[in-house]
Design a protein around this motif. Sequence first.
Motif, PDB file in Angstrom:
ATOM      1  N   GLU A 169       3.040  22.031   1.297  1.00 27.65           N
ATOM      2  CA  GLU A 169       3.408  20.673   1.731  1.00 27.65           C
ATOM      3  C   GLU A 169       2.439  19.639   1.791  1.00 27.65           C
ATOM      4  OE1 GLU A 169       3.656  23.647   3.279  1.00 27.65           O
ATOM      5  OE2 GLU A 169       3.260  23.569   5.525  1.00 27.65           O
ATOM      6  N   ASP A 170       1.268  19.832   1.400  1.00 29.59           N
ATOM      7  CA  ASP A 170       0.173  18.994   1.219  1.00 29.59           C
ATOM      8  C   ASP A 170       0.330  18.061  -0.095  1.00 29.59           C
ATOM      9  OD1 ASP A 170      -2.235  20.837   3.015  1.00 29.59           O
ATOM     10  OD2 ASP A 170      -0.603  19.508   3.907  1.00 29.59           O
ATOM     11  N   SER A 171       0.986  18.587  -1.087  1.00 30.94           N
ATOM     12  CA  SER A 171       1.450  18.042  -2.270  1.00 30.94           C
ATOM     13  C   SER A 171       1.924  16.868  -2.125  1.00 30.94           C
ATOM     14  CB  SER A 171       2.270  19.159  -2.963  1.00 30.94           C
ATOM     15  OG  SER A 171       1.664  20.227  -3.298  1.00 30.94           O
ATOM     16  N   ALA A 172       0.999  15.792  -2.697  1.00 31.95           N
ATOM     17  CA  ALA A 172       1.469  14.207  -2.685  1.00 31.95           C
ATOM     18  C   ALA A 172       0.718  13.542  -3.194  1.00 31.95           C
ATOM     19  CB  ALA A 172       1.568  14.128  -0.714  1.00 31.95           C
ATOM     20  N   MET A 173       0.947  12.056  -3.249  1.00 27.95           N
ATOM     21  CA  MET A 173      -0.163  11.120  -3.705  1.00 27.95           C
ATOM     22  C   MET A 173      -0.671  10.704  -2.544  1.00 27.95           C
ATOM     23  SD  MET A 173      -0.261  10.277  -7.040  1.00 27.95           S
ATOM     24  CE  MET A 173      -0.580   8.416  -6.900  1.00 27.95           C
ATOM     25  N   TYR A 174      -2.040  10.732  -2.375  1.00 25.50           N
ATOM     26  CA  TYR A 174      -2.837  10.301  -1.391  1.00 25.50           C
ATOM     27  C   TYR A 174      -3.643   9.051  -1.901  1.00 25.50           C
ATOM     28  CZ  TYR A 174      -2.192  14.612   0.908  1.00 25.50           C
ATOM     29  OH  TYR A 174      -1.623  15.754   1.581  1.00 25.50           O
ATOM     30  N   PHE A 175      -3.198   7.915  -1.066  1.00 23.21           N
ATOM     31  CA  PHE A 175      -3.757   6.553  -1.194  1.00 23.21           C
ATOM     32  C   PHE A 175      -4.976   6.179  -0.210  1.00 23.21           C
ATOM     33  CE2 PHE A 175      -0.906   5.769  -4.497  1.00 23.21           C
ATOM     34  CZ  PHE A 175       0.337   5.959  -4.036  1.00 23.21           C
ATOM     35  N   CYS A 176      -6.086   5.521  -0.580  1.00 27.85           N
ATOM     36  CA  CYS A 176      -6.941   4.988   0.012  1.00 27.85           C
ATOM     37  C   CYS A 176      -6.614   3.435   0.198  1.00 27.85           C
ATOM     38  CB  CYS A 176      -8.364   5.263  -0.404  1.00 27.85           C
ATOM     39  SG  CYS A 176      -9.692   4.572   0.676  1.00 27.85           S
ATOM     40  N   ALA A 177      -7.045   2.906   1.441  1.00 26.48           N
ATOM     41  CA  ALA A 177      -6.699   1.577   1.480  1.00 26.48           C
ATOM     42  C   ALA A 177      -8.090   0.917   2.420  1.00 26.48           C
ATOM     43  CB  ALA A 177      -5.544   1.101   2.064  1.00 26.48           C
ATOM     44  N   SER A 178      -8.147  -0.396   2.088  1.00 24.06           N
ATOM     45  CA  SER A 178      -9.281  -1.051   2.863  1.00 24.06           C
ATOM     46  C   SER A 178      -8.837  -2.457   3.026  1.00 24.06           C
ATOM     47  CB  SER A 178     -10.503  -1.038   2.323  1.00 24.06           C
ATOM     48  OG  SER A 178     -10.567  -1.827   0.880  1.00 24.06           O
ATOM     49  N   SER A 179      -9.472  -3.055   4.464  1.00 22.22           N
ATOM     50  CA  SER A 179      -8.851  -4.491   4.803  1.00 22.22           C
ATOM     51  C   SER A 179     -10.455  -4.978   5.103  1.00 22.22           C
ATOM     52  CB  SER A 179      -8.023  -4.605   5.403  1.00 22.22           C
ATOM     53  OG  SER A 179      -8.152  -4.069   6.905  1.00 22.22           O
ATOM     54  N   ASP A 180     -10.200  -6.283   5.328  1.00 22.26           N
ATOM     55  CA  ASP A 180     -11.660  -6.787   5.642  1.00 22.26           C
ATOM     56  C   ASP A 180     -11.678  -7.106   7.309  1.00 22.26           C
ATOM     57  OD1 ASP A 180     -10.669 -10.236   4.414  1.00 22.26           O
ATOM     58  OD2 ASP A 180     -10.284  -9.250   6.297  1.00 22.26           O
ATOM     59  N   SER A 181     -12.919  -7.941   7.664  1.00 20.44           N
ATOM     60  CA  SER A 181     -12.743  -8.052   8.968  1.00 20.44           C
ATOM     61  C   SER A 181     -12.313  -9.213   9.700  1.00 20.44           C
ATOM     62  CB  SER A 181     -14.376  -7.731   9.428  1.00 20.44           C
ATOM     63  OG  SER A 181     -15.121  -8.945   8.751  1.00 20.44           O
ATOM     64  N   GLN A 182     -11.531  -9.908   9.081  1.00 18.28           N
ATOM     65  CA  GLN A 182     -11.026 -11.160   9.652  1.00 18.28           C
ATOM     66  C   GLN A 182     -10.163 -11.205  10.781  1.00 18.28           C
ATOM     67  OE1 GLN A 182     -12.187 -14.488   8.532  1.00 18.28           O
ATOM     68  NE2 GLN A 182     -13.584 -13.275   7.205  1.00 18.28           N
ATOM     69  N   GLY A 183     -10.791 -10.584  11.974  1.00 20.94           N
ATOM     70  CA  GLY A 183      -9.887 -10.529  13.133  1.00 20.94           C
ATOM     71  C   GLY A 183      -8.834  -9.394  12.891  1.00 20.94           C
ATOM     72  N   GLY A 184      -9.094  -8.687  11.948  1.00 19.19           N
ATOM     73  CA  GLY A 184      -7.871  -7.535  11.414  1.00 19.19           C
ATOM     74  C   GLY A 184      -6.799  -8.133  10.662  1.00 19.19           C
ATOM     75  N   SER A 185      -6.914  -9.437  10.447  1.00 16.40           N
ATOM     76  CA  SER A 185      -5.474 -10.174   9.835  1.00 16.40           C
ATOM     77  C   SER A 185      -5.676  -9.865   8.269  1.00 16.40           C
ATOM     78  CB  SER A 185      -5.470 -11.417  10.203  1.00 16.40           C
ATOM     79  OG  SER A 185      -6.440 -12.007   9.910  1.00 16.40           O
ATOM     80  N   GLY A 186      -6.974  -9.348   7.794  1.00 17.70           N
ATOM     81  CA  GLY A 186      -6.661  -9.215   6.331  1.00 17.70           C
ATOM     82  C   GLY A 186      -5.747  -8.470   5.558  1.00 17.70           C
ATOM     83  N   GLU A 187      -5.555  -8.589   4.551  1.00 20.40           N
ATOM     84  CA  GLU A 187      -4.459  -7.782   3.612  1.00 20.40           C
ATOM     85  C   GLU A 187      -5.181  -6.354   3.306  1.00 20.40           C
ATOM     86  OE1 GLU A 187      -4.320 -11.917   2.039  1.00 20.40           O
ATOM     87  OE2 GLU A 187      -5.820 -10.522   2.623  1.00 20.40           O
ATOM     88  N   GLN A 188      -4.343  -5.500   3.472  1.00 22.81           N
ATOM     89  CA  GLN A 188      -4.781  -4.072   3.112  1.00 22.81           C
ATOM     90  C   GLN A 188      -4.521  -3.861   1.523  1.00 22.81           C
ATOM     91  OE1 GLN A 188      -2.914  -1.255   5.761  1.00 22.81           O
ATOM     92  NE2 GLN A 188      -3.901  -1.973   7.283  1.00 22.81           N
ATOM     93  N   PHE A 189      -5.687  -3.399   0.878  1.00 23.02           N
ATOM     94  CA  PHE A 189      -5.574  -3.324  -0.418  1.00 23.02           C
ATOM     95  C   PHE A 189      -5.817  -1.684  -0.697  1.00 23.02           C
ATOM     96  CE2 PHE A 189      -5.616  -7.584  -2.186  1.00 23.02           C
ATOM     97  CZ  PHE A 189      -6.426  -8.188  -1.314  1.00 23.02           C
ATOM     98  N   PHE A 190      -4.837  -1.239  -1.660  1.00 19.73           N
ATOM     99  CA  PHE A 190      -4.625   0.287  -1.841  1.00 19.73           C
ATOM    100  C   PHE A 190      -5.321   0.588  -3.172  1.00 19.73           C
ATOM    101  CE2 PHE A 190      -1.502   2.196   1.119  1.00 19.73           C
ATOM    102  CZ  PHE A 190      -1.550   0.736   1.840  1.00 19.73           C
ATOM    103  N   GLY A 191      -5.853   1.729  -3.114  1.00 15.83           N
ATOM    104  CA  GLY A 191      -6.233   2.212  -4.307  1.00 15.83           C
ATOM    105  C   GLY A 191      -5.098   2.919  -5.277  1.00 15.83           C
ATOM    106  N   PRO A 192      -5.356   3.428  -6.266  1.00 16.55           N
ATOM    107  CA  PRO A 192      -4.557   3.942  -7.246  1.00 16.55           C
ATOM    108  C   PRO A 192      -3.980   5.280  -6.921  1.00 16.55           C
ATOM    109  CG  PRO A 192      -6.520   3.974  -8.335  1.00 16.55           C
ATOM    110  CD  PRO A 192      -6.549   3.484  -7.264  1.00 16.55           C
ATOM    111  N   GLY A 193      -4.545   5.948  -6.267  1.00 17.38           N
ATOM    112  CA  GLY A 193      -4.040   7.149  -5.646  1.00 17.38           C
ATOM    113  C   GLY A 193      -4.509   8.417  -6.380  1.00 17.38           C
ATOM    114  N   THR A 194      -4.695   9.573  -5.590  1.00 19.08           N
ATOM    115  CA  THR A 194      -5.016  10.864  -6.189  1.00 19.08           C
ATOM    116  C   THR A 194      -3.757  11.856  -5.992  1.00 19.08           C
ATOM    117  OG1 THR A 194      -7.359  11.015  -5.606  1.00 19.08           O
ATOM    118  CG2 THR A 194      -6.119  12.984  -5.814  1.00 19.08           C
TER     119      THR A 194
END
Lengths: 115, 111
Positions: free
Chosen positions: A85-110
């Motif tokens: 059941e761990d079979s899935a697409m796994y996405f990493c994301a990151s956002s910047d430090s502007q009070g936490g209000s920055g957009e979350q950008f995603f990777g293409p996935g594994t």
Amino acid sequence: EPEVTQTPSHQVTQMGQEVILRCVPISNHLYFYWYRQILGQKVEFLVSFYNNEISEKSEIFDDQFSVERPDGSNFTLKIRSTKLEDSAMYFCASSDSQGGSGEQFFGPGTRLTVL
Amino acid sequence: SQKIEQNSEALNIQEGKTATLTCNYTNYSPAYLQWYRQDPGRGPVFLLLIRENEKEKRKERLKVTFDTTLKQSLFHITASQPADSATYLCASRFGAGKSTFGDGTTLTVKP
């Protein structure tokens, strides 16, 4: 344009094996995330990471999962003993430090396939 | 419990028309709503973020609104093109925390 990268793009493993999924977040970002998406379902939150520690995790993120930022650029997700059941697409994301209000950008996935 | 819902699973429109997608949330008040595009087998691509104190935001042919009274966000694509065909995801957030995603709406733009 800066982007989140992930390796590998596809990982096939046997049930019970350990896998490590790798991510390189955008370089000036300080907040990091892992999400997963089972085929045909919605994107689900797994864990968030800030200042070298987990800030939040979901019920999915049990003791079989762990995250690490081993150096200044990589962010990894480890699954200790994979289940079907761990079979899935796994996405990493990151956002910047502007009070936490920055957009979350995603990777293409594994795409993880557990046999 | 917190819920975020996208009203339509699928939306079919003719090229050149405006596509309007709906996102509703219940039992909470997110600080941000984000809209993403997802193509099959790919990661979500960020499109727009709107804050709770903003009514509307635009970017090229895209417009998003945030109505905290109705607990709803609308996402518009004007002058739609077949290349806009994709699944569009709405996601809510508080600060730097997790994003909570809706199921997505699959848009098909026919030539």
